[in-house]
Design a protein around this motif. Sequence first.
Motif, PDB file in Angstrom:
ATOM      1  N   GLU B 379     -11.668   4.661  -5.758  1.00  0.00           N
ATOM      2  CA  GLU B 379     -12.995   4.952  -5.212  1.00  0.00           C
ATOM      3  C   GLU B 379     -13.730   3.650  -4.908  1.00  0.00           C
ATOM      4  OE1 GLU B 379     -14.604   8.079  -4.924  1.00  0.00           O
ATOM      5  OE2 GLU B 379     -12.569   8.847  -5.125  1.00  0.00           O
ATOM      6  N   ILE B 380     -13.251   2.568  -5.505  1.00  0.00           N
ATOM      7  CA  ILE B 380     -13.827   1.237  -5.313  1.00  0.00           C
ATOM      8  C   ILE B 380     -12.660   0.347  -4.908  1.00  0.00           C
ATOM      9  CG2 ILE B 380     -14.729  -0.723  -6.626  1.00  0.00           C
ATOM     10  CD1 ILE B 380     -16.359   1.221  -8.223  1.00  0.00           C
ATOM     11  N   ASP B 381     -12.906  -0.640  -4.036  1.00  0.00           N
ATOM     12  CA  ASP B 381     -11.783  -1.371  -3.469  1.00  0.00           C
ATOM     13  C   ASP B 381     -11.286  -2.543  -4.301  1.00  0.00           C
ATOM     14  OD1 ASP B 381     -11.313   0.137  -1.120  1.00  0.00           O
ATOM     15  OD2 ASP B 381     -13.198  -0.621  -0.329  1.00  0.00           O
ATOM     16  N   PRO B 399      -0.419   1.989 -10.808  1.00  0.00           N
ATOM     17  CA  PRO B 399      -0.725   1.474  -9.462  1.00  0.00           C
ATOM     18  C   PRO B 399      -0.481  -0.033  -9.332  1.00  0.00           C
ATOM     19  CG  PRO B 399      -2.496   2.874 -10.228  1.00  0.00           C
ATOM     20  CD  PRO B 399      -1.553   2.716 -11.381  1.00  0.00           C
ATOM     21  N   VAL B 400      -0.627  -0.766 -10.441  1.00  0.00           N
ATOM     22  CA  VAL B 400      -0.348  -2.208 -10.392  1.00  0.00           C
ATOM     23  C   VAL B 400       1.160  -2.436 -10.355  1.00  0.00           C
ATOM     24  CG1 VAL B 400      -0.532  -4.373 -11.664  1.00  0.00           C
ATOM     25  CG2 VAL B 400      -2.483  -2.824 -11.567  1.00  0.00           C
ATOM     26  N   HIS B 401       1.873  -1.746 -11.241  1.00  0.00           N
ATOM     27  CA  HIS B 401       3.330  -1.931 -11.294  1.00  0.00           C
ATOM     28  C   HIS B 401       3.994  -1.478 -10.001  1.00  0.00           C
ATOM     29  CE1 HIS B 401       2.822  -1.463 -15.904  1.00  0.00           C
ATOM     30  NE2 HIS B 401       2.520  -2.672 -15.488  1.00  0.00           N
ATOM     31  N   GLU B 402       3.390  -0.481  -9.373  1.00  0.00           N
ATOM     32  CA  GLU B 402       4.000   0.048  -8.155  1.00  0.00           C
ATOM     33  C   GLU B 402       3.518  -0.674  -6.904  1.00  0.00           C
ATOM     34  OE1 GLU B 402       2.909   4.066  -8.756  1.00  0.00           O
ATOM     35  OE2 GLU B 402       4.389   4.338 -10.352  1.00  0.00           O
ATOM     36  N   GLY B 403       2.686  -1.688  -7.102  1.00  0.00           N
ATOM     37  CA  GLY B 403       2.305  -2.534  -5.984  1.00  0.00           C
ATOM     38  C   GLY B 403       1.170  -2.017  -5.119  1.00  0.00           C
ATOM     39  N   TYR B 404       0.514  -0.923  -5.534  1.00  0.00           N
ATOM     40  CA  TYR B 404      -0.629  -0.447  -4.730  1.00  0.00           C
ATOM     41  C   TYR B 404      -1.850  -1.311  -4.968  1.00  0.00           C
ATOM     42  CZ  TYR B 404       2.321   3.712  -4.578  1.00  0.00           C
ATOM     43  OH  TYR B 404       3.371   4.561  -4.420  1.00  0.00           O
ATOM     44  N   ILE B 405      -1.964  -1.801  -6.198  1.00  0.00           N
ATOM     45  CA  ILE B 405      -3.057  -2.718  -6.515  1.00  0.00           C
ATOM     46  C   ILE B 405      -2.449  -4.109  -6.656  1.00  0.00           C
ATOM     47  CG2 ILE B 405      -4.713  -3.414  -8.295  1.00  0.00           C
ATOM     48  CD1 ILE B 405      -5.150  -0.490  -8.915  1.00  0.00           C
ATOM     49  N   GLU B 406      -3.045  -5.077  -5.976  1.00  0.00           N
ATOM     50  CA  GLU B 406      -2.539  -6.449  -6.051  1.00  0.00           C
ATOM     51  C   GLU B 406      -3.504  -7.282  -6.883  1.00  0.00           C
ATOM     52  OE1 GLU B 406      -0.180  -6.584  -1.841  1.00  0.00           O
ATOM     53  OE2 GLU B 406      -2.132  -7.554  -1.928  1.00  0.00           O
ATOM     54  N   ARG B 407      -2.926  -8.211  -7.623  1.00  0.00           N
ATOM     55  CA  ARG B 407      -3.782  -9.029  -8.486  1.00  0.00           C
ATOM     56  C   ARG B 407      -3.659 -10.507  -8.109  1.00  0.00           C
ATOM     57  NH1 ARG B 407      -2.590  -7.870 -14.534  1.00  0.00           N
ATOM     58  NH2 ARG B 407      -0.465  -8.280 -13.886  1.00  0.00           N
ATOM     59  N   SER B 653      -7.263  -5.981  -6.438  1.00  0.00           N
ATOM     60  CA  SER B 653      -7.769  -5.289  -5.263  1.00  0.00           C
ATOM     61  C   SER B 653      -6.688  -4.362  -4.704  1.00  0.00           C
ATOM     62  CB  SER B 653      -8.226  -6.285  -4.189  1.00  0.00           C
ATOM     63  OG  SER B 653      -7.264  -7.289  -3.987  1.00  0.00           O
ATOM     64  N   TRP B 654      -7.109  -3.244  -4.153  1.00  0.00           N
ATOM     65  CA  TRP B 654      -6.161  -2.347  -3.511  1.00  0.00           C
ATOM     66  C   TRP B 654      -5.523  -3.062  -2.329  1.00  0.00           C
ATOM     67  CZ3 TRP B 654      -4.298   2.332  -5.105  1.00  0.00           C
ATOM     68  CH2 TRP B 654      -4.866   2.840  -6.259  1.00  0.00           C
ATOM     69  N   ARG B 655      -4.327  -2.675  -2.014  1.00  0.00           N
ATOM     70  CA  ARG B 655      -3.520  -3.409  -1.040  1.00  0.00           C
ATOM     71  C   ARG B 655      -4.216  -3.672   0.286  1.00  0.00           C
ATOM     72  NH1 ARG B 655       0.977  -1.319   1.480  1.00  0.00           N
ATOM     73  NH2 ARG B 655       2.140  -3.204   1.951  1.00  0.00           N
ATOM     74  N   TRP B 656      -5.089  -2.737   0.679  1.00  0.00           N
ATOM     75  CA  TRP B 656      -5.688  -2.878   2.007  1.00  0.00           C
ATOM     76  C   TRP B 656      -6.805  -3.915   2.054  1.00  0.00           C
ATOM     77  CZ3 TRP B 656      -5.554   1.919  -0.559  1.00  0.00           C
ATOM     78  CH2 TRP B 656      -6.721   2.251  -1.267  1.00  0.00           C
ATOM     79  N   VAL B 657      -7.225  -4.402   0.916  1.00  0.00           N
ATOM     80  CA  VAL B 657      -8.195  -5.499   0.931  1.00  0.00           C
ATOM     81  C   VAL B 657      -7.382  -6.784   1.034  1.00  0.00           C
ATOM     82  CG1 VAL B 657     -10.061  -6.640  -0.283  1.00  0.00           C
ATOM     83  CG2 VAL B 657      -9.746  -4.184  -0.537  1.00  0.00           C
TER      84      VAL B 657
END
Lengths: 521, 724
Positions: B379-381, B399-407, B653-657
């Motif tokens: 809900e937040i990017d 979501p982090v392990h699966e690569g949707y969220i990047e750090r 951040s989510w991948r699209w950012v």
Amino acid sequence: MRLLGFFSLLLGALAAFGERMGLALPTARWFFNVSREVPFLKITGSDFPWFGWLCAALMILGGLAMIVRSFTSGPRNPITARRMKRFCEIKRGYYSLLILLALGGIAMLDQALVGKRALAVSYEGKWIFPAFMPRDLKNKDFGVTGATAEAPADYRKLKRDWKEAKENRVIMPLIPYDPTGDTLPPRSKKLTERDGIYYEGSSRKPYWGLVAKYYDVAEGKIQLRYTMRKGKQTGAADGWDATGKPVYNAEYQDGEAVSERYNGEGIKEDFFDQETSDLRAVKYHPAPPIPEEGNWLGTTSQGYDVLAYLYGGLQVNFKAALIYLPIVYLIGITFGMMMGYFGGWFDLVSQRLIEIFSNVPFLFIVIIFSSMVPEKFKGLPIILTILILFGWMGMTYLMRTAAYRDKERDYISAAKILGASTPRILFRHLLPNTISIIVTLVPFTMSGLVSSLTSLDYLGFGLPPEYATWGRLLNDGLSNLSAPWLVTSTFIALVALLVIITFIGEAVREAFDPKKFTYYR
Amino acid sequence: MSRYLTNSLKSGWSVSLQSVQGASRSFVLFVTLLCFLATSCRKETTETARKLEFDAFVPVYNRYIENWLKTQQAETEKEIAKVTTDLATAEGDAKTALEAKAKALQQDQEKWNFRLGLGPYLKFSNPSEMPTDLVWENGMDQPEIGDPRAKKGGVFRRSIPEFPPTLRPFGNNSNHSFRGDLYELIDMKLITFHPETMKLIPGVAREWSSSADKRTIYFRLDPEARYSDGNPVKARDYLISAYVRVSDNLVNPYQKQYFREEIAQIAMYDDLTLSISLPEASVFGPLNAGELTPSSPVFYAEYGPDYDLRYQWRFPPTTAAYEVRPKDIIKGVSITQTRVKNWWAKDRKYYKYRFNPDKLIHTVVRDSNKDFELFRASEIDTSLVTSPELWYEKCEIPPVHEGYIERATFYRRYPRIPRGLYLNLWKKPLDNLDVRIGINHAIHWQKVIDVIFRGDAQRLNSMNEGFVGLSDPLIRARPYSIEAARAAFAKAGYTIEDSDGILKKADGTRLSIALTHRKEPSFERMCSILRQEAKACGLDLRLDGLESTVTYKKAMQKQHEMIFWGWNTDPPVPDFYQLMHSSTAFDETGKPKVDTNNFFTWARADTDSLSEMVRNATTPEDLKNAMQSLQRIIHDEAIFVPGYSVDFARIASWRWVRWPDCEDTRFSPPVTLDPHEMFVYWIDDDIKKETLAARRSGKTFPESTRVFDDYREKAPEKEEGNEP
């Protein structure tokens, strides 16, 4: 009665003996310690702990009086005997009382059971008992040289260091950690390797998280730290030299370094060849229960051992109850009986006073107090004072009704005609006849005290951080829900204690009930 | 002490006056009152018609400033006379102190004279009055900011902890936590500094130039600069900007003081040229002068005594990239910023790759835990996950392990917040240097870093460390050492050990210091560790945890012995004056002065002149020398125990950012506390579609955890290029 008297005598004597001989005996040392710590409980200048001596003398004299009276007072009151018998027959309450007494006994063992100071050390052929000495020994007393020589002796480290050398021995308490003021280095846990993949303990799932190679496992000194995914090093890695300077960065993929950078002394290979531990799972505080490290219930986010902390909290609860209950009951009973016995203007004015007191928002007072009190006075005494200030009103009304009812009875009139003074009538005649009200109330007051101490600490207005308190642990647990061992162990301890006390209360109430069968049955 | 008197003329332009003390000055007040009565403004302002009233204000305010300057001048004159007579009889230390004071007063006097010589405060001039020998700069030689691949468009969603009480940029309640997003972070100033090289770059001004005495800065506005309502920006708008902030239509003491004392003159020459004069020259003069933003006369046409209420929820036309449209203010729930259509600076060199998303939606989320949960639910990017708990534990999610969220970990180059223990020299035994040195050795910050920060934070080494090119990199904080601490304490006379291990003097004085700190769980944890480790050195730290306003008040009253504190830092240059100058240390009676930031109660003649030098240095070399000397004095005198600092930001951040990764900008320009504040990220809608589709179908991406350590501080003794 006789047993109680004997116990009190023993405690008083031990306290005085310990003080004279320079020994710190479990629990018995407490009176003198309090006396030294609280400024107004000792004679300023000469440091004479009058409060300690006063307590010791009171315990000895009181204990003696109780023992003597138990022999001289003749046969036991049959009503009391019947009540006791009935209480023992209510098994749930009886066993709860036994458990509570056992807990009290355990709490009294104090540093003999829980503490970072060794019970006994055999050094160069001589036995020393550091836990029972009032003064901390230093590392240099045990032949440690270097930077930490002047620091208080670290017996856990001594024990590790002397493991190989047989001539010196250290015997630690069962839980070798202090409840507070004993922040442990970050913990770690053994990993097992099967087919190049690391697993945590006997787990079947490959390990995910941080792993490290240690220079010194017990001190938490890390040489290399990796991130592990599916049991293999993946992601960023950092390395530190023995002085703690960062010297190495790398990026790993499936256990292999993709890129690395070393900027320390010498060459990289030497850095890797240093003698270090195997790869271990890094468990920063709050660490989960790790029996191999001795943390049976894990650690708090402050780095204290949870079991030791719970024990410290239990001690604080018992201490608070032992001080709070007698004072609150003395005030409440006296005031309530006077209200009922005198009646009239005194009753009216007192009632209004109590109404005012009970309408003051308690929490605000506590918040205001805690910001006003100078830091010197902060601690259990001030919190108890506030609690007592607002805790005595509850029983006055009960005592008032009891006194109102009984003051017209014949035995009071008889006492009056015989010329008994008012205090004598109140305390020798009226009080024993209302004892059932008081006794039934005691356990519930105690559980109320435990919950209010816990809630105050939870809100952050309770005891200063040198006290172990369950409220703070609960707060810690709720802000670290990913560390469930904090909140579960505190919750279980708190609920168990309150349930035990409530069971006792129910049983006492039933045993003292003039009607044998009640609706509760 | 200064306080404000409000002129109580019923309907006249009432103007703030500094309080007048002493009988002689009441005459000046009387004259001022007469002046106001004599002006014709009374008649004009009895009308309630809505007009800007700017032209009527200018002569009144100019006269007010002139009178104020004359008062200051007379007062300084008197003080100089007093110091001169005192100086004749003074000897030793008192003499040096008085000499330093006399010098400072002379400088003040020179300042008043200069300002009186300038003429009117708000000045309408013409181009012929401009110096002809100006050398114009345009700052176009700096690297670009951001990534050329940045795509415009998309929506960026984030959370704010509370809804702002007003949208006004100034006036009552305007100093809320959201004002940065609305104004400071995105405002187009006249000129600003480049967030990597720290050199000046243009904003609304296209060119600028300093006068020969460096006190007046001339600006030429960009002819294409427009407000978001399409109107062009004119030089006069900067004078109006001062007017709407200092007039008595609102209560605004800090900005009123700022305009009165920190700015000497604002003058316009034609529609596109203006100058701003400062009372004193300094290295960063152009930057300070260039901070102003214009105010649109069209928007403030209804400006008047009811400004606070009338403009409560109106967003002023802005020269910046984002505006707030009235329909996007959902009170208590969210505020949306929209990218200005055809923003005038969209193709300017330093702005073309920034401010990329079309909309920034700020939703109120009061609980910080809920904030992370919302991020997890996409809900937040993005989420700032610098704290170890968030980074190591809460981020260990699918979501982090699966690569949707990047750090990413981004090492920044922002001045270190001077967080540590401030020792109050007014309280015994902290007046003793050996005790202070002992305390510095007895405080075990490294253990706090290892336990609480999991080894991720760094030891702070000195006060105001990390000002690029200014701070002294050689000062190292004193390490925890039981031996050194005990040696220092012994030197101070604490030689006997009490039964609990605390040192005491032969006369029984125990080495016991109160440590005041904010009562917050994390601070309590840190201070407990410090207490425990200090005990091994024989030092008893009494923890004094107080509610945060009480803590602040205690320090402001100088009642603390030692306080755990950190001041905000602001590049490019720190201020030592308010921390160390003798005028902030003691009042006339010799007691510690209350309500100043001098938590050390420190006063010494040489630090006075050095801290003034930091404020007024005209060459970078002087500034650097003065600042390093002060840092060295703070270290040598051991009045500050440097704590810890975190020199990176960790962002999930989510991948699209997308974040920049190009030659000019790796992730973010370095001089920022939070990379979000640079507005260099962008939203890639194609990647968003792809990621959302992948989540539905269960397709995963490789986990991405990147480290950007280009600006990480290297170990000083090691040369570069030594990598294997």
